[in-house]
Design a protein around this motif. Structure first.
Motif, PDB file in Angstrom:
ATOM      1  N   ASN A   1       0.869  -1.189   0.000  1.00  0.00           N
ATOM      2  CA  ASN A   1       0.000   0.000   0.000  1.00  0.00           C
ATOM      3  C   ASN A   1       0.897   1.228   0.000  1.00  0.00           C
ATOM      4  N   PHE A   2       0.698   2.119  -0.939  1.00  0.00           N
ATOM      5  CA  PHE A   2       1.527   3.319  -0.970  1.00  0.00           C
ATOM      6  C   PHE A   2       1.176   4.210   0.215  1.00  0.00           C
ATOM      7  N   ASN A   3       2.149   4.917   0.724  1.00  0.00           N
ATOM      8  CA  ASN A   3       1.903   5.914   1.767  1.00  0.00           C
ATOM      9  C   ASN A   3       2.847   7.084   1.530  1.00  0.00           C
ATOM     10  N   GLN A   4       2.931   8.015   2.481  1.00  0.00           N
ATOM     11  CA  GLN A   4       3.736   9.207   2.222  1.00  0.00           C
ATOM     12  C   GLN A   4       5.216   8.890   2.056  1.00  0.00           C
ATOM     13  N   ASN A   5       5.671   7.727   2.530  1.00  0.00           N
ATOM     14  CA  ASN A   5       7.076   7.363   2.360  1.00  0.00           C
ATOM     15  C   ASN A   5       7.281   6.271   1.320  1.00  0.00           C
ATOM     16  N   ILE A   6       6.187   5.797   0.705  1.00  0.00           N
ATOM     17  CA  ILE A   6       6.309   4.753  -0.334  1.00  0.00           C
ATOM     18  C   ILE A   6       5.496   5.195  -1.549  1.00  0.00           C
ATOM     19  N   TRP A   7       6.188   5.422  -2.638  1.00  0.00           N
ATOM     20  CA  TRP A   7       5.508   5.927  -3.836  1.00  0.00           C
ATOM     21  C   TRP A   7       6.366   5.564  -5.046  1.00  0.00           C
ATOM     22  N   PRO A   8       5.751   5.196  -6.194  1.00  0.00           N
ATOM     23  CA  PRO A   8       6.590   4.775  -7.331  1.00  0.00           C
ATOM     24  C   PRO A   8       7.214   5.955  -8.075  1.00  0.00           C
ATOM     25  N   ILE A   9       8.357   5.683  -8.695  1.00  0.00           N
ATOM     26  CA  ILE A   9       9.000   6.676  -9.570  1.00  0.00           C
ATOM     27  C   ILE A   9       8.519   6.414 -11.003  1.00  0.00           C
ATOM     28  N   CYS A  10       8.481   7.456 -11.842  1.00  0.00           N
ATOM     29  CA  CYS A  10       8.026   7.276 -13.228  1.00  0.00           C
ATOM     30  C   CYS A  10       9.136   6.612 -14.044  1.00  0.00           C
ATOM     31  N   LEU A  11       8.724   5.714 -14.932  1.00  0.00           N
ATOM     32  CA  LEU A  11       9.687   5.089 -15.842  1.00  0.00           C
ATOM     33  C   LEU A  11       9.736   5.920 -17.120  1.00  0.00           C
ATOM     34  N   PRO A  12      10.912   6.298 -17.570  1.00  0.00           N
ATOM     35  CA  PRO A  12      10.980   7.124 -18.788  1.00  0.00           C
ATOM     36  C   PRO A  12      10.710   6.280 -20.034  1.00  0.00           C
ATOM     37  N   ALA A  13      10.067   6.920 -21.025  1.00  0.00           N
ATOM     38  CA  ALA A  13       9.853   6.240 -22.300  1.00  0.00           C
ATOM     39  C   ALA A  13      11.207   6.004 -22.959  1.00  0.00           C
ATOM     40  N   ALA A  14      11.251   5.079 -23.913  1.00  0.00           N
ATOM     41  CA  ALA A  14      12.519   4.737 -24.582  1.00  0.00           C
ATOM     42  C   ALA A  14      13.166   5.967 -25.198  1.00  0.00           C
ATOM     43  N   THR A  15      12.342   6.946 -25.610  1.00  0.00           N
ATOM     44  CA  THR A  15      12.903   8.124 -26.284  1.00  0.00           C
ATOM     45  C   THR A  15      13.066   9.322 -25.344  1.00  0.00           C
ATOM     46  N   HIS A  16      12.864   9.107 -24.051  1.00  0.00           N
ATOM     47  CA  HIS A  16      13.016  10.212 -23.082  1.00  0.00           C
ATOM     48  C   HIS A  16      14.483  10.688 -23.124  1.00  0.00           C
ATOM     49  N   GLU A  17      14.682  11.999 -23.162  1.00  0.00           N
ATOM     50  CA  GLU A  17      16.043  12.554 -23.225  1.00  0.00           C
ATOM     51  C   GLU A  17      16.509  12.987 -21.843  1.00  0.00           C
ATOM     52  N   PHE A  18      17.704  12.584 -21.463  1.00  0.00           N
ATOM     53  CA  PHE A  18      18.341  13.129 -20.257  1.00  0.00           C
ATOM     54  C   PHE A  18      19.622  13.794 -20.742  1.00  0.00           C
ATOM     55  N   PRO A  19      19.555  15.080 -21.121  1.00  0.00           N
ATOM     56  CA  PRO A  19      20.713  15.698 -21.778  1.00  0.00           C
ATOM     57  C   PRO A  19      21.898  15.877 -20.839  1.00  0.00           C
ATOM     58  N   ALA A  20      23.095  15.898 -21.421  1.00  0.00           N
ATOM     59  CA  ALA A  20      24.308  16.155 -20.649  1.00  0.00           C
ATOM     60  C   ALA A  20      24.158  17.494 -19.940  1.00  0.00           C
ATOM     61  N   GLY A  21      24.623  17.560 -18.733  1.00  0.00           N
ATOM     62  CA  GLY A  21      24.536  18.807 -17.963  1.00  0.00           C
ATOM     63  C   GLY A  21      23.323  18.845 -17.053  1.00  0.00           C
ATOM     64  N   GLN A  22      22.309  17.992 -17.344  1.00  0.00           N
ATOM     65  CA  GLN A  22      21.107  18.026 -16.500  1.00  0.00           C
ATOM     66  C   GLN A  22      21.422  17.546 -15.085  1.00  0.00           C
ATOM     67  N   VAL A  23      20.806  18.226 -14.126  1.00  0.00           N
ATOM     68  CA  VAL A  23      21.002  17.841 -12.723  1.00  0.00           C
ATOM     69  C   VAL A  23      20.148  16.616 -12.425  1.00  0.00           C
ATOM     70  N   VAL A  24      20.728  15.636 -11.761  1.00  0.00           N
ATOM     71  CA  VAL A  24      19.975  14.458 -11.308  1.00  0.00           C
ATOM     72  C   VAL A  24      20.375  14.173  -9.861  1.00  0.00           C
ATOM     73  N   TRP A  25      19.592  13.336  -9.196  1.00  0.00           N
ATOM     74  CA  TRP A  25      19.872  13.017  -7.789  1.00  0.00           C
ATOM     75  C   TRP A  25      20.181  11.545  -7.635  1.00  0.00           C
ATOM     76  N   ILE A  26      21.210  11.252  -6.840  1.00  0.00           N
ATOM     77  CA  ILE A  26      21.483   9.860  -6.508  1.00  0.00           C
ATOM     78  C   ILE A  26      21.251   9.699  -5.009  1.00  0.00           C
ATOM     79  N   THR A  27      20.711   8.532  -4.634  1.00  0.00           N
ATOM     80  CA  THR A  27      20.346   8.312  -3.229  1.00  0.00           C
ATOM     81  C   THR A  27      20.728   6.905  -2.806  1.00  0.00           C
ATOM     82  N   GLY A  28      21.017   6.731  -1.531  1.00  0.00           N
ATOM     83  CA  GLY A  28      21.312   5.390  -1.035  1.00  0.00           C
ATOM     84  C   GLY A  28      21.935   5.395   0.352  1.00  0.00           C
ATOM     85  N   TRP A  29      22.086   4.171   0.889  1.00  0.00           N
ATOM     86  CA  TRP A  29      22.710   3.986   2.211  1.00  0.00           C
ATOM     87  C   TRP A  29      24.136   3.446   2.056  1.00  0.00           C
TER      88      TRP A  29
END
Ligand code: 4AZ
Length: 852
Positions: free
Chosen positions: A718-746
């Protein structure tokens, strides 16, 4: 003094003459009873109603055309005054006591007299009422009141001026103001000080809000608690105005600490306001809060005197858990500040640090180091932000050092030096809005060697000499990157800087003079570079024609055109292809069949308005798709991302058997969803077993090519405020060089280091694949995407593998899974970016395996 019992004054209903009705009318209306009426009576009633409607219409028209200019608005002023000939008694804290009522009446009468001296105010005055009394430092009474005026719109500023002039008259010109009421000498109230101001219009406009008032007196050594109605069992109620009056003994401050604060994100709807008064005077707002704060963000406030008012306003929609805060009293003396500081070094802070400093503070530090030496002050923390001032005109809260005023937010290494052995530091906070303040360190240095063994930056910061000319701004003012001889892995900028080749042609002007973004394409100025290599004139952009042939010139336009399908177009469910770049879930229907806006319940953070090397702790619920994969008996091993209520995406290398462990076996894994701190589960954490693991069949353990796997949970979450899905990009989704992205982990916080306990986050930028491959011995395949950071030392590391690289779509604000943490050459090494699985390459494989 008798202590008031905690909650003893918690009266859910205001007293009969409760003045708060000035801006909070009672919601209860009387209901009419129905009766059976004879026919003639009905006809009479209908005729009467018709006549009334006609009269009302005529009346409204007359009002509209002739009287509208005279329409009036309710204006509520709140204020306080010191009554210097009344000795305080405990009964004044109880609004039901006879003594309170008697003095409140006299003060209200006094207000009437005061306003009668002003022609403007007396004309529009409606009523005044006393909200509370408190004890002043010399045992007199301070009265807190609200005054209501009914003011023609055109006269609003005249009323404001008249109010201000009263304050001045009492405060400065006449000194003490004596106003006699009646003939009895005992009725004379001597007013020393009036301070008044507007009340937040959101309170004045609060129609039909339910009103609750609480009063508490804090005692030495006691810690009291206040919380929003229903907390923690239910969300706060809609349409309420709740206030908590907090008092302390004279010569003490109120210390208020929020242990939980979780309100709606938009402060226009629900908000908490804290005042340095017992009435909601805008001039004395200490802070306004809404949204969600984690317990590690220390939200501690101090009052300037011995009173504080906390208010909660909620609207009709969206109610959240609310807040809990503790209050206590602290002696004013404990925040004494300023004075003479001597020696070779030392530290000093704003009063109360790391709590927010109190309003109305002035401190002066006179620092002197031994003769012959010079002195510098380094600010390790500097936050003097005030929403009512910009950081160039420091007229509200500020710090002055050698006649230089500073305010706002400063980077951790801010240094000020003096050319003598003395330096003067002054700190000032005004009546409203406070911040965390500063933590400073002073140090003596030899005038001829300010940075022993180090490189001295132009801004007086001292850095490790190895960091000079490394392509990174280590000083903070770029002075370590000037006049450098560039190395092979650098782009040589015309302005003398050397920048890592990482950033060549990434769309970001890293040199500052654009050298690193030149000669990236072959198109002339005024032309658009198409992805297929062609150049078309700029004016053909977004003209509805596919001039490039691959749709590039129509890909960043508000309207999409239908094209023949290619690697650059987005394929709708009906197999039609459109030119718009990244049209998924951007809030606009681009596909004829609406499929670009289907399945968009992803990539948002349900509740949040405010390991990784070189990262920082994330807030709870900030990355609700982040999963911690535990191997039975080993604890956290890898990260993963929630993509639906049943499926996770992780890295294939996380689920390969080794000699010792059967990582490919679903029953060996436990998935922790909604986890923030390892080993600390909350009601929002869900632990799931794994039913199935699908590792990419072409995963190559030697090259890490196709490093992706799917994990099916044993039952839907069951989704809640701490559990929610991330969107999957389409095959043609562009992530251009220079774009800011976030990495997360323990994962490990440094190469070879130990795992983090709190989920870490770091901001990195996408790096062009060609450049990345050059940097990584040609080991980067088209199935991979690289990311790193200009300032260096920020990267994913062991234990982050399988976790998300999340990219915020600039149009919709939604987060898309751009990558899966895969591999790298160590962690955080310069010119060695992190390498991630390029998720767009696996869109159909994910759909085939999971149905998502
Ligand atoms: C690992 O061992 C790992 N610097 C993951 C990412 C990176 C390095 C190592 C990237 O899981």
């Amino acid at each position: 003094m008798e202590p008031l019992r905690n909650g003893g004054q918690n009266s859910p209903k205001p007293p009969d003459d409760d003045p708060s009705e000035i801006f909070l009318p009672s919601p209860e209306g009387k209901k009419m009873e129905k009766k059976n009426l004879p026919c003639r009576t009905i006809i009479v009633i209908v005729v009467v109603i018709l006549a009334a409607v006609l009269a009302l219409t005529i009346g409204l028209l007359v009002w509209h055309f002739h009287l509208r200019t005279d329409s009036r608005v309710k204006k509520v002023i709140s204020g306080s005054m010191t009554i210097s000939n009344q000795i305080f008694s405990d009964n004044y804290e109880n609004s039901n006591s006879e003594q309170f009522k008697e003095l409140a009446f006299r003060v209200s009468e006094q207000m009437k007299v005061i306003y009668s001296h002003s022609p403007v105010l007396s004309r529009y005055y409606v009523k005044s009422s006393v909200q509370a009394f408190s004890e002043s430092s010399d045992n007199n009474v301070i009265a807190y009141y609200l005054s209501e005026f009914s003011v023609p719109v055109t006269q609003s500023s005249a009323v404001e001026e008249a109010i201000n002039s009263i304050e001045e008259a009492v405060g400065h010109k006449q000194g003490r103001m004596r106003l006699s009421l009646g003939r009895k000498p005992g009725n004379i109230l001597i007013i020393d000080n009036i301070m008044s101001g507007d009340v937040d219009v959101r309170l004045v406009n609060a129609t039909l809000r339910r009103y609750h008032k609480n009063a508490h007196h804090s005692r030495m050594g006691e810690i009291g608690t206040i919380e929003s109605p229903g907390f923690p069992n239910s969300h706060y109620p809609p349409n309420v105005y709740v206030e908590w009056q907090l008092r302390a003994d004279p010569a003490h401050r109120i210390r208020l600490e929020f242990t939980v604060l979780h309100l709606e994100k938009d402060c226009n709807n629900d908000f908490i306001k804290i005042y340095d008064s017992l009435v909601p005077t805008e001039k004395q707002v200490i802070a306004e809060k809404c949204g969600y704060y984690t317990p590690n963000e220390q939200l501690i406030y101090l009052s300037s005197g011995n009173v504080m008012l906390v208010t909660l306003v909620t609207n009709r929609e969206k109610n959240f858990p609310g807040f809990r805060a503790t209050y206590s009293q602290v002696p004013v003396k404990s925040q004494e500040c300023g004075g003479k500081l001597t020696g070779l070094n030392g530290t000093f802070t704003s009063p109360g640090f790391p709590s927010r400093y109190p309003p109305q503070i002035q401190c002066i530090w006179d620092i002197e180091v031994p003769a012959g030496k010079h002195v510098k002050v380094n600010f390790n923390k500097f936050s003097l932000h005030d929403p009512k001032q910009n950081s160039h005109h420091c007229t509200k809260d500020y710090l002055e050092i050698n006649n230089n005023r500073m305010c706002g937010e400063k980077s951790t290494n801010t240094v000020h030096s003096s050319r003598t052995n003395q330096i003067m530091v002054k700190f000032y906070s005004d009546m409203s809005y406070v911040d965390q303040g500063f933590l400073a360190e002073f140090k003596a240095f030899e005038p001829n060697d300010p940075c022993p063994g180090k490189f001295q930056c132009d801004n007086d910061v001292c850095i490790n000499p190895k960091l000079k000319c490394d392509g990174y701004d280590d000083c903070g003012d770029m002075s370590d990157e000037k006049n450098c001889v560039c190395e092979a892995f650098h782009v040589k900028c015309r302005n003398g800087f050397c920048k890592p080749k990482f950033w060549h042609c990434d769309g970001v002007n890293d040199c500052g003079d654009n050298t690193d973004e030149e000669n990236c394409g072959h198109c002339k100025a005024g032309e658009v570079a198409c992805r297929n290599g062609r150049c078309v004139p700029e004016y053909k952009k977004c003209d509805g024609h596919n001039d490039c042939g691959d749709g590039t010139d129509e890909s960043e336009c508000p309207k999409s055109v239908v094209l023949s399908c290619s690697e650059y177009t987005y394929k709708c469910k009906n197999n039609m292809c459109i030119s718009k770049q990244n049209p998924q879930c951007d809030g606009e229907q681009d596909c004829e069949d609406g499929s670009d806006e289907a399945d968009c319940d992803c990539g948002t953070r349900p509740y949040i308005s405010s390991r990784i090397v070189g990262g920082e702790e994330s807030s709870e619920g900030e990355w609700p798709w982040q999963v911690s994969l535990h191997m039975k008996g080993q604890g956290h091993v890898c990260g993963a991302s929630v993509i639906s209520n049943l499926w996770l995406v992780t890295a294939a290398h996380c689920v390969q058997d080794t000699e010792k462990f059967m990582y490919s076996q679903p029953d060996q894994w436990e998935a922790y969803l909604g986890l923030h701190t390892q080993g600390k589960t909350s009601t929002l954490t869900v632990q799931k077993s794994v039913k199935q693991i699908i590792s990419h069949p072409e995963y190559d353990p030697k090259t890490y090519d196709n490093d992706i796997a799917l994990m099916e949970l044993d039952s839907p979450v069951n989704f809640n405020q701490n559990i929610w899905p991330i969107c999957l990009p389409a095959a043609t989704h562009e992530f251009p060089a220079g774009q800011v992205v976030w990495i997360t982990g323990w994962g490990a916080t440094r190469e070879g280091g130990s795992l983090a306990s709190v989920l870490q986050k770091a901001e990195v930028r996408i790096i062009n694949n060609t450049v990345c491959s050059q940097l990584m011995n040609d080991e980067v395949t088209p199935h991979m995407i690289c990311a790193g950071v200009l300032a260096g030392e920020v990267d994913a590391c062991q234990g982050d593998s399988g976790g998300p690289m999340s990219s915020v779509d600039p149009n919709s604000g939604r987060l898309f899974l751009a990558g899966v943490v895969s591999w790298g050459d160590g962690c955080g090494r310069k010119n060695r970016p992190g390498v991630y699985t390029r998720v767009t390459k696996y869109r159909s494989w994910i759909r085939e395996g999971s149905g998502v």
